[in-house]
Write a protein that holds these residues in place. Structure first.
Motif, PDB file in Angstrom:
ATOM      1  N   GLY A 149      17.869 -35.771  74.906  1.00  0.00           N
ATOM      2  CA  GLY A 149      18.591 -35.690  73.642  1.00  0.00           C
ATOM      3  C   GLY A 149      18.813 -37.045  73.021  1.00  0.00           C
ATOM      4  O   GLY A 149      18.798 -37.188  71.790  1.00  0.00           O
ATOM      5  N   PRO A 287      21.334 -29.467  72.988  1.00  0.00           N
ATOM      6  CA  PRO A 287      20.556 -30.416  72.187  1.00  0.00           C
ATOM      7  C   PRO A 287      21.481 -31.160  71.226  1.00  0.00           C
ATOM      8  O   PRO A 287      22.501 -30.616  70.789  1.00  0.00           O
ATOM      9  N   TRP A 310      21.166 -34.641  76.580  1.00  0.00           N
ATOM     10  CA  TRP A 310      20.654 -33.371  77.107  1.00  0.00           C
ATOM     11  C   TRP A 310      19.234 -33.544  77.636  1.00  0.00           C
ATOM     12  O   TRP A 310      18.402 -34.211  77.026  1.00  0.00           O
ATOM     13  N   PRO A 312      15.793 -31.609  78.411  1.00  0.00           N
ATOM     14  CA  PRO A 312      15.131 -30.343  78.077  1.00  0.00           C
ATOM     15  C   PRO A 312      14.804 -29.543  79.335  1.00  0.00           C
ATOM     16  O   PRO A 312      14.459 -30.094  80.372  1.00  0.00           O
ATOM     17  N   TYR A 433      21.378 -23.993  68.482  1.00  0.00           N
ATOM     18  CA  TYR A 433      21.603 -24.911  69.611  1.00  0.00           C
ATOM     19  C   TYR A 433      21.947 -24.114  70.872  1.00  0.00           C
ATOM     20  O   TYR A 433      21.450 -24.397  71.973  1.00  0.00           O
ATOM     21  N   TYR A 473      12.799 -28.029  70.136  1.00  0.00           N
ATOM     22  CA  TYR A 473      14.058 -28.627  69.698  1.00  0.00           C
ATOM     23  C   TYR A 473      13.835 -29.924  68.932  1.00  0.00           C
ATOM     24  O   TYR A 473      14.574 -30.235  67.989  1.00  0.00           O
TER      25      TYR A 473
END
Length: 802
Positions: A149, A287, A310, A312, A433, A473
């Motif tokens: 993130g 995210p 964050w 993934p 999200y 994302y």
């Protein structure tokens, strides 16, 4: 228990190349559609569009033309090295643009970001691979780090990715020294990190100290006093090698009042915005929000704080798994310390030299440790993934449910209030999200089914899943950002990225500045035209001193309003550009002859802008008949000072003594500030100006013919220590006047050639220091090589992970 060394297992080229290509390839997938949509450019929004793109092109062109010292197109003028080391001068990615022509630079922004993503994956792999048995596990961790993130959030801040790339090399070099006492590698890593970006390097230093002490106290490492001395020596040498950039940069940055702002009182212990605690926690499990648009916590006051961590697919499941199964592990201790530091303001500020402005720009270091915990969990037989995923899902739900369903009152424009459920700012984005967060864990559950029974399939499924989640994302966040941007197709591409080719103004050989009315930040930078507007954090201290003195806020940008119209005449601003495509008009809507500032007339419409000319434009280099002391100036109402500066020059006390024989002290109490007085003051200043003014790569030259007495000639160029001046070849004193500008005295009855030269303060000394440390480093490597050859057992000893 396995060797702790940089020496890889398996075929070295294959794994390193795979790490790079995975990062590069995935980034191509989510960047390419946007590049194609924007006709070959990658344009985002906010700082990326108005800083990263014009900065790259402007400094690229400056360096190719031989201008390394003074930037005429940054604010009112700025030290190029001091102002742009933070953004790009130390970046190898910026220097890759130099072989390309100017018009190609904006097209390179997307490919360079892809290259950076690939390099981040590679360097993360270099660090992580020593901690795993199977190199595929390290590849997974590398992807988590490269597309965390933090990384995707900071596409907005293009130059942050250099820190993401080089930090793992610093830790890898430190680990290698502690394991094998390999010489020189740590010094080179310190040099690279410090040279690339001094701001992020300060955070890396803080992290490395914590990292080193935690591992020492956890008995993960052993070191003798002599070995510690040489480690410290390499750190000092690494910093010393950067002096050619670091010293002039430090001398420039310390002029900025924003750096002196330490946490104090309760603000050092607790965040004043209670939502910030939720924001910090949320960024670990969801995210990231796009910069300037916090969604979960709209009032956390952390819009540009880089709050993103964050991972993934895995989210916090791997980290929680590691924390649950380890008891005395150094990584567990380190993670707990880092999470605690993130929650305490003064500890969080330790990563930015204890400045109280809230930023989480050190979270890339946290994400690397989280990635390490995740990959080690994947290879640990003790980990209970089912339990850690349940905990992760539970925390996600515990954050999402209250934010989604707690009612709140919303104030309407008509003064009424409406009650709605949900604390989020943008409900549609919020649920997306949440969906991505849960979908990631569901995909992880599917992948983990193969962990024990088919390891090869597990790696394939996991890598595909990480890539899919990343593309989804990342593309979504980029799309959200682009939705907040200026119209790229109808404005930025045709009117900004054309470098002002469609602008044709008369008297182009007459130097002047331009003004942009209510326009996009740094619009003039795209055209590389001198201006009074700038969105730039690092400019000469004299600019930071001058603007507040006339009531203009100067923090991260110079955006003088039209009420300080005298500033335009003082700074030789001749042209004003007003974009025709917006609703803000410089011309009054009720009277076509009335403008937002007095003394301007319409000239033409070009390049999508209405162009207005200042009828009371004063060329560079003009004189005064009167002076006022700084005390007199400070006693004038702030709202009138921009006009007072056209009546009398402000002299500091020492300058008064040197020039009171040619100037009379002004009766400031009797100053009048009507429009007619403004017009007359402009005409008075304009009546006695330099006959020529020419700027170049090293400064500027002007000619002025004085009358019966000596004259003090004023230039609206920011005062800086690097300036020197000569008049007719003789060294002259530069007076700091008008609260941040320069003036020089010229002799009577003479046509004088005035020459100002700029040399970056600290550059020569920094270069000498760098050369000295380079020689010292070479001697160190030669001597240590001989020592290690004589004592091979001491050098070859390899410690093992505990």
């Amino acid at each position: 228990m396995y060797p702790y060394s940089l020496r890889p297992t398996g075929r070295r080229e294959r794994w390193h190349l795979k790490a790079f290509l995975l990062g590069f390839g995935v980034s191509v997938i989510f960047f390419l559609p946007f590049i194609l949509y924007d006709q070959g450019y990658f344009l985002y929004y906010g700082d990326f569009n108005v800083q990263q793109v014009p900065f790259y092109q402007m400094i690229h062109d400056a360096i190719r033309s031989g201008n390394f010292f003074w930037s005429w197109t940054t604010d009112l003028g700025a030290n190029t090295i001091g102002s742009y080391t933070f953004y790009l001068l130390g970046s190898p990615f910026f220097w890759l643009t130099l072989p390309f022509p100017s018009h190609a630079v904006p097209y390179l922004m997307g490919p360079l970001l892809m290259l950076k993503m690939g390099c981040a994956s590679l360097t993360a792999y270099l660090y992580l691979k020593r901690y795993v048995r199977n190199q595929n596990t390290a590849l997974i961790g590398a992807m988590l780090y490269a597309f965390s993130g933090y990384s995707i959030y900071n596409i907005f801040f293009n130059h942050f990715h250099e820190a993401i790339i080089f930090f793992p090399l610093l830790l890898a070099a430190l680990d290698e020294y502690m394991a094998t006492k390999r010489r020189g590698l740590f010094a080179l890593a310190v040099f690279a990190c410090c040279f690339v970006n001094y701001y992020f390097f300060t955070g890396m230093v803080a992290f490395c100290l914590i990292y080193w002490f935690v591992r020492m106290f956890a008995n993960s490492w052993k070191i003798t006093l002599g070995e510690f001395f040489w480690l410290l020596f390499e750190a000092v040498v690494g910093v010393g090698l950067t002096a050619v950039l670091l010293l002039p940069t430090v001398l420039a940055v310390i002029q900025n009042p924003r750096i002196d702002n330490p946490p104090q009182g309760w603000g050092a212990l607790l965040y004043g915005n209670e939502q910030r605690y939720v924001h910090i926690l949320q960024c670990l499990f969801f995210p990231p929000d796009i910069p300037a648009r916090p969604n979960f916590t709209p009032d956390s006051n952390a819009k540009w704080a880089s709050l993103g961590a964050w991972l993934p697919l895995f989210s916090m499941s791997g980290v929680i798994a590691w924390l649950q199964t380890q008891k005395r592990d150094w990584l567990k201790r380190l993670l707990i310390i880092l999470f605690f530091m993130a929650m305490v303001p003064i500890l969080n500020s330790a990563f930015q030299l204890f400045n109280s402005s809230y930023y989480a720009r050190w979270f890339y270091m946290l994400t690397l440790m989280m990635s390490l915990a995740t990959v080690r969990s994947l290879e640990s037989v003790q980990v209970d993934w089912k339990r850690s995923i349940k905990w992760t899902m539970g925390i996600i739900a515990a954050i999402a449910i209250p934010i989604a369903f707690i009612p709140q009152e919303i104030s309407n424009d008509d003064g009424t209030t409406t009650t709605r459920f949900g604390l989020m700012q943008y409900p549609d984005r919020f649920w997306i999200y949440v969906a991505i967060a849960f979908a990631s864990l569901l995909l992880l559950i599917i992948a983990l089914r193969f962990l024990k029974r088919d390891r090869k399939m597990f790696y394939r499924v996991t890598m595909v899943s990480v890539s899919v989640i990343t593309v989804i994302y990342a593309a979504y966040l980029i799309g959200l950002g682009k939705a907040q941007s200026y119209d790229t197709h109808n404005f930025i591409i045709p009117y900004s990225l054309n470098q002002g080719e469609d602008i044709d103004l008369p008297d182009s050989d007459v130097e002047s500045r331009i003004d942009i009315y209510e326009g996009m930040d740094n619009q003039a930078m795209f055209w590389q035209m001198p201006t009074i507007q700038a969105f730039h954090s690092i400019v000469p201290g004299s600019i930071m001193e001058f603007y507040p003195s006339i009531g203009v806020t100067r923090d991260v940008g110079s955006r003088p309003e039209t009420d300080v119209y005298g500033l335009r005449a003082l700074t030789s601003t001749r042209w004003l550009f007003d974009y025709t495509g917006d609703t803000e008009e410089f011309e009054s809507s009720t009277n076509s002859s009335d403008t937002k500032m007095p003394g301007w007339s319409f000239y033409d419409t070009q390049n999508g802008f209405d162009i207005w000319e200042n009828r009371y434009f004063i060329p560079y280099g003009f004189t005064y008949d009167q002076y006022m002391t700084r005390e007199q100036y400070d006693n004038i109402a702030e709202s009138s000072r921009h006009l007072a500066l056209l009546k009398a020059i402000v002299l500091e006390d020492d300058a008064v003594e040197r020039n009171k024989d040619i100037l009379t002290q002004a009766p400031t109490d009797s100053f009048r500030y009507g429009e007619a007085d403004y017009y007359q003051d402009c005409l008075n200043r304009k009546s006695d100006t330099c006959s020529t003014f020419t700027r170049d790569n090293y400064g500027f030259t002007a000619t002025y013919t004085a009358g019966a007495q000596d004259e003090l000639v004023f230039f609206s160029v920011p005062w800086e220590a690097g300036w020197s001046a000569t008049v007719n070849g003789e060294e002259a004193i530069i007076e700091k006047v008008n609260v941040g500008f320069m003036a020089v005295r010229v002799p009577a009855n003479t046509e004088s050639t005035i020459r100002f030269n700029y040399t970056t303060p600290g550059l020569k000394a920094g270069a000498l220091i760098t050369v000295g440390f380079l020689l010292l480093f070479a001697a160190y490597l030669i001597l240590m090589r001989k020592w290690d050859q004589k004592h091979p057992k001491l050098h070859r000893k390899i410690y093992r992970i505990k």
